[in-house]
Motif scaffolding. Structure first.
Motif, PDB file in Angstrom:
ATOM      1  N   ALA A 382       0.521-109.860  80.216  1.00  0.00           N
ATOM      2  CA  ALA A 382      -0.286-110.985  80.461  1.00  0.00           C
ATOM      3  C   ALA A 382      -0.007-111.383  81.921  1.00  0.00           C
ATOM      4  O   ALA A 382       0.840-110.930  82.797  1.00  0.00           O
ATOM      5  N   GLN A 383      -0.840-112.255  82.380  1.00  0.00           N
ATOM      6  CA  GLN A 383      -1.077-112.860  83.805  1.00  0.00           C
ATOM      7  C   GLN A 383       0.193-113.432  83.864  1.00  0.00           C
ATOM      8  O   GLN A 383       0.941-114.168  82.873  1.00  0.00           O
ATOM      9  N   SER A 384       0.500-113.591  85.405  1.00  0.00           N
ATOM     10  CA  SER A 384       1.726-114.674  85.731  1.00  0.00           C
ATOM     11  C   SER A 384       1.528-115.935  86.068  1.00  0.00           C
ATOM     12  O   SER A 384       2.581-116.442  86.332  1.00  0.00           O
ATOM     13  N   PHE A 385       0.417-116.431  86.010  1.00  0.00           N
ATOM     14  CA  PHE A 385       0.176-117.661  86.623  1.00  0.00           C
ATOM     15  C   PHE A 385       0.656-119.116  85.848  1.00  0.00           C
ATOM     16  O   PHE A 385       0.351-120.208  86.147  1.00  0.00           O
ATOM     17  N   ASP A 386       1.234-118.624  84.546  1.00  0.00           N
ATOM     18  CA  ASP A 386       1.967-119.688  83.916  1.00  0.00           C
ATOM     19  C   ASP A 386       3.074-120.313  84.720  1.00  0.00           C
ATOM     20  O   ASP A 386       3.449-121.320  84.725  1.00  0.00           O
ATOM     21  N   ARG A 387       3.841-119.419  85.520  1.00  0.00           N
ATOM     22  CA  ARG A 387       4.943-119.692  86.195  1.00  0.00           C
ATOM     23  C   ARG A 387       4.910-119.272  87.667  1.00  0.00           C
ATOM     24  O   ARG A 387       5.853-119.577  88.377  1.00  0.00           O
ATOM     25  N   PHE A 388       4.257-118.173  88.173  1.00  0.00           N
ATOM     26  CA  PHE A 388       4.089-117.442  89.234  1.00  0.00           C
ATOM     27  C   PHE A 388       2.840-117.412  89.849  1.00  0.00           C
ATOM     28  O   PHE A 388       1.877-117.474  88.971  1.00  0.00           O
ATOM     29  N   SER A 389       2.785-117.205  91.130  1.00  0.00           N
ATOM     30  CA  SER A 389       1.602-117.106  92.046  1.00  0.00           C
ATOM     31  C   SER A 389       0.841-115.766  91.906  1.00  0.00           C
ATOM     32  O   SER A 389      -0.172-115.588  92.045  1.00  0.00           O
ATOM     33  N   SER A 390       1.579-114.723  91.433  1.00  0.00           N
ATOM     34  CA  SER A 390       1.202-113.499  91.324  1.00  0.00           C
ATOM     35  C   SER A 390       2.123-112.375  90.503  1.00  0.00           C
ATOM     36  O   SER A 390       3.253-112.901  90.342  1.00  0.00           O
ATOM     37  N   PHE A 391       1.636-111.297  90.188  1.00  0.00           N
ATOM     38  CA  PHE A 391       2.683-110.288  89.341  1.00  0.00           C
ATOM     39  C   PHE A 391       3.747-110.001  90.293  1.00  0.00           C
ATOM     40  O   PHE A 391       4.819-109.411  89.949  1.00  0.00           O
ATOM     41  N   GLU A 392       3.413-109.838  91.517  1.00  0.00           N
ATOM     42  CA  GLU A 392       4.392-109.393  92.817  1.00  0.00           C
ATOM     43  C   GLU A 392       5.768-110.393  92.690  1.00  0.00           C
ATOM     44  O   GLU A 392       6.855-110.050  92.661  1.00  0.00           O
ATOM     45  N   GLU A 393       5.299-111.783  92.752  1.00  0.00           N
ATOM     46  CA  GLU A 393       6.356-112.668  92.676  1.00  0.00           C
ATOM     47  C   GLU A 393       7.003-112.651  91.504  1.00  0.00           C
ATOM     48  O   GLU A 393       8.486-112.891  91.405  1.00  0.00           O
ATOM     49  N   ARG A 394       6.382-112.588  90.221  1.00  0.00           N
ATOM     50  CA  ARG A 394       7.169-112.365  89.226  1.00  0.00           C
ATOM     51  C   ARG A 394       7.887-111.099  88.861  1.00  0.00           C
ATOM     52  O   ARG A 394       9.333-111.077  88.412  1.00  0.00           O
ATOM     53  N   GLY A 395       7.651-110.043  89.270  1.00  0.00           N
ATOM     54  CA  GLY A 395       8.403-108.959  89.524  1.00  0.00           C
ATOM     55  C   GLY A 395       9.379-108.984  90.500  1.00  0.00           C
ATOM     56  O   GLY A 395      10.775-108.327  90.018  1.00  0.00           O
ATOM     57  N   ALA A 396       9.366-109.545  91.657  1.00  0.00           N
ATOM     58  CA  ALA A 396      10.681-109.631  92.394  1.00  0.00           C
ATOM     59  C   ALA A 396      11.564-110.791  91.692  1.00  0.00           C
ATOM     60  O   ALA A 396      12.837-110.473  91.723  1.00  0.00           O
ATOM     61  N   TYR A 397      11.188-111.728  91.091  1.00  0.00           N
ATOM     62  CA  TYR A 397      12.128-112.594  90.465  1.00  0.00           C
ATOM     63  C   TYR A 397      12.779-111.871  89.341  1.00  0.00           C
ATOM     64  O   TYR A 397      13.999-111.901  89.165  1.00  0.00           O
ATOM     65  N   PHE A 398      12.179-110.826  88.441  1.00  0.00           N
ATOM     66  CA  PHE A 398      12.822-110.119  87.383  1.00  0.00           C
ATOM     67  C   PHE A 398      13.897-109.271  88.106  1.00  0.00           C
ATOM     68  O   PHE A 398      14.953-109.417  87.682  1.00  0.00           O
ATOM     69  N   ASN A 399      13.491-108.575  89.092  1.00  0.00           N
ATOM     70  CA  ASN A 399      14.626-107.893  89.842  1.00  0.00           C
ATOM     71  C   ASN A 399      15.862-108.466  90.343  1.00  0.00           C
ATOM     72  O   ASN A 399      16.953-108.018  90.387  1.00  0.00           O
ATOM     73  N   LYS A 400      15.427-109.684  90.977  1.00  0.00           N
ATOM     74  CA  LYS A 400      16.587-110.586  91.219  1.00  0.00           C
ATOM     75  C   LYS A 400      17.465-110.775  90.347  1.00  0.00           C
ATOM     76  O   LYS A 400      18.858-110.909  90.272  1.00  0.00           O
ATOM     77  N   ILE A 401      17.138-111.477  89.150  1.00  0.00           N
ATOM     78  CA  ILE A 401      18.053-111.859  87.948  1.00  0.00           C
ATOM     79  C   ILE A 401      18.731-110.562  87.307  1.00  0.00           C
ATOM     80  O   ILE A 401      19.854-110.625  86.854  1.00  0.00           O
ATOM     81  N   ALA A 402      17.844-109.421  87.312  1.00  0.00           N
ATOM     82  CA  ALA A 402      18.222-108.160  86.539  1.00  0.00           C
ATOM     83  C   ALA A 402      19.569-107.770  87.410  1.00  0.00           C
ATOM     84  O   ALA A 402      20.615-107.462  86.899  1.00  0.00           O
ATOM     85  N   LYS A 403      19.569-107.994  88.730  1.00  0.00           N
ATOM     86  CA  LYS A 403      21.002-107.430  89.698  1.00  0.00           C
ATOM     87  C   LYS A 403      21.936-108.283  89.555  1.00  0.00           C
ATOM     88  O   LYS A 403      22.948-107.879  89.487  1.00  0.00           O
ATOM     89  N   GLN A 404      21.553-109.644  89.391  1.00  0.00           N
ATOM     90  CA  GLN A 404      22.743-110.550  89.028  1.00  0.00           C
ATOM     91  C   GLN A 404      23.378-110.206  87.828  1.00  0.00           C
ATOM     92  O   GLN A 404      24.616-110.396  87.928  1.00  0.00           O
ATOM     93  N   ILE A 405      22.822-109.730  86.932  1.00  0.00           N
ATOM     94  CA  ILE A 405      23.268-109.951  85.477  1.00  0.00           C
ATOM     95  C   ILE A 405      23.913-108.377  85.214  1.00  0.00           C
ATOM     96  O   ILE A 405      25.075-108.539  84.834  1.00  0.00           O
ATOM     97  N   PHE A 406      23.270-107.459  85.735  1.00  0.00           N
ATOM     98  CA  PHE A 406      23.963-106.233  85.430  1.00  0.00           C
ATOM     99  C   PHE A 406      24.494-105.586  86.548  1.00  0.00           C
ATOM    100  O   PHE A 406      25.168-104.404  86.674  1.00  0.00           O
ATOM    101  N   ASN A 407      24.798-106.347  87.877  1.00  0.00           N
ATOM    102  CA  ASN A 407      25.468-106.106  88.837  1.00  0.00           C
ATOM    103  C   ASN A 407      25.201-104.788  89.802  1.00  0.00           C
ATOM    104  O   ASN A 407      26.253-103.904  89.526  1.00  0.00           O
ATOM    105  N   PHE A 408      23.956-104.550  90.075  1.00  0.00           N
ATOM    106  CA  PHE A 408      23.721-103.240  90.518  1.00  0.00           C
ATOM    107  C   PHE A 408      23.036-103.778  92.063  1.00  0.00           C
ATOM    108  O   PHE A 408      22.772-104.790  92.160  1.00  0.00           O
TER     109      PHE A 408
END
Length: 408
Positions: A382-408
């Motif tokens: 789905a498009q990202s515009f419910d929360r983010f300005s672009s899929f790039e911003e959404r992707g960067a947010y996912f990577n950030k949270i994943a790194k915090q949770i899984f410690n990599f």
């Protein structure tokens, strides 16, 4: 006599158009919805309206422009009319456009001067002062729908699935927007198309251009192991489209094999974020429609252990029924986004366990707590515009949270 332009919407595309026009001394005024100026007078004074691609076709300004018989085009059409010399390769399709455009650019640069722009994120008029043998243009349905005279020398259509129905009105409107890529082509031009698609095969029989088919089943075995990141059946088709054009332009096989070997996928397109003995995490934020998510799910349809899928985004009436046959290897789905119920309705019918959570951090924490191993696939569909300005911003947010949770 100089024609008077009104630039409607000032996104990146029209910002580049405006800068180009200022340099050339071309009369142009600008208007965006919400401006305090009177758009009626601006429309009456203008000869041509250049609209931003994402603006819906039924706004009051466009309705007035149509009533007054004004010409309404987009930056793709304007670029075609004003561009410097060079042949145009235009790539479209529901999915895979960016991958194919970037790979084509790297391959053709082994022999030609190449410039790449359009929907890929590089405005066409950022390049209009430069020179090239080939212009590779990624064209969305929005861009193509606003063309009149546009004629590429080579058109590549990768696939067609229902998309952007909120903008085009219905499936037929979306397909007709895509088909405009062929409207002005002649016997001198080439139409490269996916022969596995029934509709594209029908278009091939109608166009005046030389029709050149490709199919993922035709890709030489020698190519499949060149680049391990090009996983999935969809990338077989993407590779075959690229090989077809490379051969058409007489690129030496060694040159395009080397380019394929060095190629990296676009950001957040089945990007392997992290791998351990227990988990593999893929970020597929670029999957902005159900069919793109379907491609990702198919890629992991036979892996062990089964996939843990994270999905959801902007609600726009997408049909997630296309996912039914790709859910067999999914052990659980985590939904977040305003369209969660649209996806959930399909999951219930397929008896796939799911839960809805508005917090991505909590989702990843629960996965870590509930599962000991698995493929974690973030493919929103789905498009990202419910929360983010672009899929790039959404992707960067996912990577950030994943790194915090899984410690990599």
């Amino acid at each position: 006599m100089n024609r008077k332009y009104l630039l409607y919407g000032m996104g990146l595309a029209n910002q580049a158009v405006f800068r180009f026009m200022q340099k050339r001394g071309i009369p142009a005024k600008v208007y965006s919805d919400g401006d305090k100026s009177d758009f009626e007078n601006l429309v009456e004074e203008a000869d041509i309206i250049v609209k931003s691609p994402g603006i819906f076709p039924d706004t009051p300004l466009l309705q007035l422009a149509k009533k007054l018989g004004k010409e309404i085009i987009g930056d793709l059409e304007l670029f075609y009319r004003l561009k410097p010399p060079g042949k145009i390769i235009c790539v479209t399709g529901t999915n895979g456009k960016t991958t194919v455009c970037r790979l084509l650019s790297e391959i053709l640069q082994t022999k030609y001067r190449v410039l790449l722009g359009g929907n890929i994120g590089i405005p066409l008029f950022e390049l209009a002062e430069e020179a090239a043998d080939f212009w590779i243009i990624e064209a969305s349905s929005y861009m193509l729908s606003d063309t009149l005279l546009f004629r590429p020398n080579i058109a590549i259509v990768l696939n067609l699935f229902p998309n952007h129905l909120d903008h085009h009105g219905n499936v037929e409107g979306y397909y007709q927007a895509k088909k405009k890529i062929l409207f002005n082509m002649t016997e001198e031009d080439f139409f490269i198309y996916n022969s596995s698609d029934f509709l594209l095969s029908a278009w091939a029989s109608e166009t005046k251009a030389k029709a050149v088919p490709f199919s993922k089943t035709e890709i030489p075995e020698s190519f499949l192991s060149i680049n391990p990141s090009l996983i999935g059946q969809h990338n077989k088709a993407n590779l075959q489209a690229v090989i077809t054009l490379a051969k058409l332009l007489n690129i030496p096989e060694d040159s395009f094999k080397t380019a394929v070997q060095k190629f990296s996928l676009p950001l957040y397109r089945l990007e392997k974020v992290w791998e351990s003995n227990d988990f593999i995490i893929y970020n597929d934020s670029k999957a902005t429609n159900p069919w793109a998510a379907k491609v990702a799910l198919e890629t992991f349809s036979v892996v062990s252990p089964p996939t843990i899928w994270i999905a959801g985004g902007k609600k726009r009436g997408d049909d997630f029924g296309c996912l039914k046959e790709t859910l067999k290897n999914v052990q659980r789905v985590y939904l977040w986004g305003e369209n969660a119920e649209e996806v959930a309705s399909v999951l219930r019918k397929q008896k796939i366990p799911y839960c809805i959570n508005s917090d991505l951090e909590q989702i990843l924490k629960e996965i870590q707590r509930e599962f000991t191993r698995g493929v974690i696939l973030f493919s929103p569909g789905a498009q990202s515009f419910d929360r983010f300005s672009s899929f790039e911003e959404r992707g960067a947010y996912f990577n950030k949270i994943a790194k915090q949770i899984f410690n990599f």
